[in-house]
Design a protein around this motif. Structure first.
Motif, PDB file in Angstrom:
ATOM      1  N   CYS A   1       3.248   0.255  -3.798  1.00  0.00           N
ATOM      2  CA  CYS A   1       2.880   1.488  -4.503  1.00  0.00           C
ATOM      3  C   CYS A   1       1.723   2.154  -3.775  1.00  0.00           C
ATOM      4  O   CYS A   1       1.199   1.617  -2.795  1.00  0.00           O
ATOM      5  CB  CYS A   1       2.502   1.193  -5.954  1.00  0.00           C
ATOM      6  SG  CYS A   1       0.956   0.274  -6.159  1.00  0.00           S
ATOM      7  N   ILE A   2       1.328   3.333  -4.249  1.00  0.00           N
ATOM      8  CA  ILE A   2       0.122   3.980  -3.734  1.00  0.00           C
ATOM      9  C   ILE A   2      -1.076   3.226  -4.291  1.00  0.00           C
ATOM     10  O   ILE A   2      -1.207   3.051  -5.500  1.00  0.00           O
ATOM     11  CB  ILE A   2       0.067   5.457  -4.168  1.00  0.00           C
ATOM     12  CG1 ILE A   2       1.275   6.220  -3.606  1.00  0.00           C
ATOM     13  CG2 ILE A   2      -1.232   6.104  -3.711  1.00  0.00           C
ATOM     14  CD1 ILE A   2       1.419   7.611  -4.183  1.00  0.00           C
TER      15      ILE A   2
ATOM     16  N   ASP B   1      -2.909  12.593  -8.500  1.00  0.00           N
ATOM     17  CA  ASP B   1      -3.760  12.877  -7.337  1.00  0.00           C
ATOM     18  C   ASP B   1      -5.108  13.443  -7.768  1.00  0.00           C
ATOM     19  O   ASP B   1      -6.154  13.086  -7.200  1.00  0.00           O
ATOM     20  CB  ASP B   1      -3.055  13.860  -6.393  1.00  0.00           C
ATOM     21  CG  ASP B   1      -1.784  13.275  -5.793  1.00  0.00           C
ATOM     22  OD1 ASP B   1      -1.610  12.042  -5.862  1.00  0.00           O
ATOM     23  OD2 ASP B   1      -0.965  14.056  -5.269  1.00  0.00           O
TER      24      ASP B   1
ATOM     25  N   PRO C   1       2.750   4.440  -8.973  1.00  0.00           N
ATOM     26  CA  PRO C   1       4.068   4.217  -8.358  1.00  0.00           C
ATOM     27  C   PRO C   1       4.470   5.327  -7.402  1.00  0.00           C
ATOM     28  O   PRO C   1       5.254   5.115  -6.490  1.00  0.00           O
ATOM     29  CB  PRO C   1       5.010   4.139  -9.564  1.00  0.00           C
ATOM     30  CG  PRO C   1       4.307   4.902 -10.645  1.00  0.00           C
ATOM     31  CD  PRO C   1       2.839   4.666 -10.421  1.00  0.00           C
ATOM     32  N   ARG C   2       3.911   6.532  -7.641  1.00  0.00           N
ATOM     33  CA  ARG C   2       4.261   7.679  -6.785  1.00  0.00           C
ATOM     34  C   ARG C   2       3.172   8.745  -6.903  1.00  0.00           C
ATOM     35  O   ARG C   2       2.386   8.727  -7.859  1.00  0.00           O
ATOM     36  CB  ARG C   2       5.618   8.268  -7.183  1.00  0.00           C
ATOM     37  CG  ARG C   2       5.634   8.862  -8.564  1.00  0.00           C
ATOM     38  CD  ARG C   2       7.038   9.209  -9.025  1.00  0.00           C
ATOM     39  NE  ARG C   2       7.831   8.011  -9.163  1.00  0.00           N
ATOM     40  CZ  ARG C   2       7.827   7.257 -10.272  1.00  0.00           C
ATOM     41  NH1 ARG C   2       7.059   7.577 -11.297  1.00  0.00           N
ATOM     42  NH2 ARG C   2       8.568   6.179 -10.350  1.00  0.00           N
ATOM     43  N   SER C   3       3.178   9.656  -5.947  1.00  0.00           N
ATOM     44  CA  SER C   3       2.224  10.762  -5.983  1.00  0.00           C
ATOM     45  C   SER C   3       2.688  11.818  -6.978  1.00  0.00           C
ATOM     46  O   SER C   3       3.888  12.059  -7.142  1.00  0.00           O
ATOM     47  CB  SER C   3       2.091  11.382  -4.591  1.00  0.00           C
ATOM     48  OG  SER C   3       1.223  12.482  -4.603  1.00  0.00           O
TER      49      SER C   3
ATOM     50  N   ASP D   1       0.959   5.714 -15.945  1.00  0.00           N
ATOM     51  CA  ASP D   1       1.039   6.506 -14.719  1.00  0.00           C
ATOM     52  C   ASP D   1       0.160   5.944 -13.607  1.00  0.00           C
ATOM     53  O   ASP D   1       0.509   6.027 -12.434  1.00  0.00           O
ATOM     54  CB  ASP D   1       0.629   7.956 -15.000  1.00  0.00           C
ATOM     55  CG  ASP D   1       1.518   8.598 -16.048  1.00  0.00           C
ATOM     56  OD1 ASP D   1       2.740   8.604 -15.844  1.00  0.00           O
ATOM     57  OD2 ASP D   1       0.990   9.085 -17.063  1.00  0.00           O
TER      58      ASP D   1
END
Length: 286
Positions: free
Chosen positions: A135-136, A259, A252-254, A122
């Motif tokens: 990505c983030i 977070d 890869p994503r929020s 993740d």
């Protein structure tokens, strides 16, 4: 349009489904199906009932899954460099688990390039000069790479200036981001030849060798700061010729768990940098 398939999906018998449908039709006072020897077909009342009931059942399913998600354990798969994981992340991870006891953490270590699709983690943590594209990618800790050794080497009086490295053993490792040749160049002694050398595959072993007094190693200050503060290790030349990078947490994503972990990393990074700043003030005051 099949009691047999409905029974299979519900893990009950065909007869059980047939009896429940018959009870429902009796309660409603009308037939929902037209039954023939070869097939089932909805009656007009059945089609009307289906259109009304389906959205209600869907809402019930979504509400039930939402409640289960709130109480079910959540997982967070983390990938990070081995020495970073052992020296910095694991000693602090209990604080995150106290903050998020509902999260099950899974840790893997690797020095390979980040690949979310292939490895399925993740978040990925890595040291770099720039954020990871695509990505983030958020920085949470500043890395300063400097020489570190056991305090006995400095206390002996034989390690006062970079030139004194000619009488010492220089420790290196295969994955080092800052080679001794680069540091010696930046420190103004590019032609210096050390008395000996030791090379390891991983930074962890190289740092452990330095902690045992086997020589001097170039490592990120934040990985050694706890041992420096306690007096086991020292920085013989302070921040001379330090190479600076940053550590990034990449995803890869929020997502809420991602977070939350990123916010925790940012706070832990601030605390570590505060310890380093306080240590640096003491060095300047000496």
């Amino acid at each position: 349009m099949s009691f047999t398939k409905a029974a299979s999906e519900l893990s009950v018998t065909h007869g059980a489904v047939s009896r429940q449908v018959a009870l429902l039709e009796r309660w409603l006072g009308t037939s929902l199906f037209r039954r023939t020897a070869s097939q089932l077909a909805l009656t007009e009342a059945g089609r009307s009932y289906l259109s009304e009931v389906t959205p209600t059942l869907d809402r019930l399913a979504v509400a039930s899954m939402h409640v289960r998600d709130q109480i079910a354990p959540k997982s967070l798969r983390i990938n990070a460099p081995p020495t970073f994981t052992m020296r910095w992340l694991i000693p602090r991870l209990s604080a995150f688990q106290r903050k998020r006891p509902d999260v099950q953490v899974s840790l893997t270590t690797s020095m390979a390039p980040v690949n979310f699709a292939e490895h399925g983690y993740d978040v990925a943590i890595q040291g770099a000069v720039e954020p990871l594209p695509g990505c983030i990618s958020l920085p949470f800790l500043t890395e300063m790479i400097i020489p570190v050794c056991h305090v006995d080497l400095v206390d002996s009086g034989k390690l006062r200036a970079p030139q004194d490295l000619a009488e010492q053993t220089l420790i290196s490792f295969a994955t080092e981001p800052y080679a001794w040749s680069d540091w010696l160049q930046a420190a103004g002694v590019p032609d210096l030849k050390s008395a000996g050398s030791l090379k390891f595959e991983q930074m962890y072993f190289a740092l452990q060798a330095a902690a045992e007094g086997l020589g001097i190693v170039l490592v990120p200050l934040f990985l050694a700061i706890d041992d420096i503060i306690t007096g086991r290790l020292c920085t013989p030349f302070g921040l001379l010729a330090a190479k600076q990078r940053r550590y990034f947490v990449n995803a890869p994503r929020s997502a809420p768990i991602v977070d939350s972990f990123g916010e925790w990393l940012l706070q832990e990074g601030r605390d570590t940098e505060k310890s380093i700043a306080e240590w640096a003030k003491g060095i300047k005051g000496e």
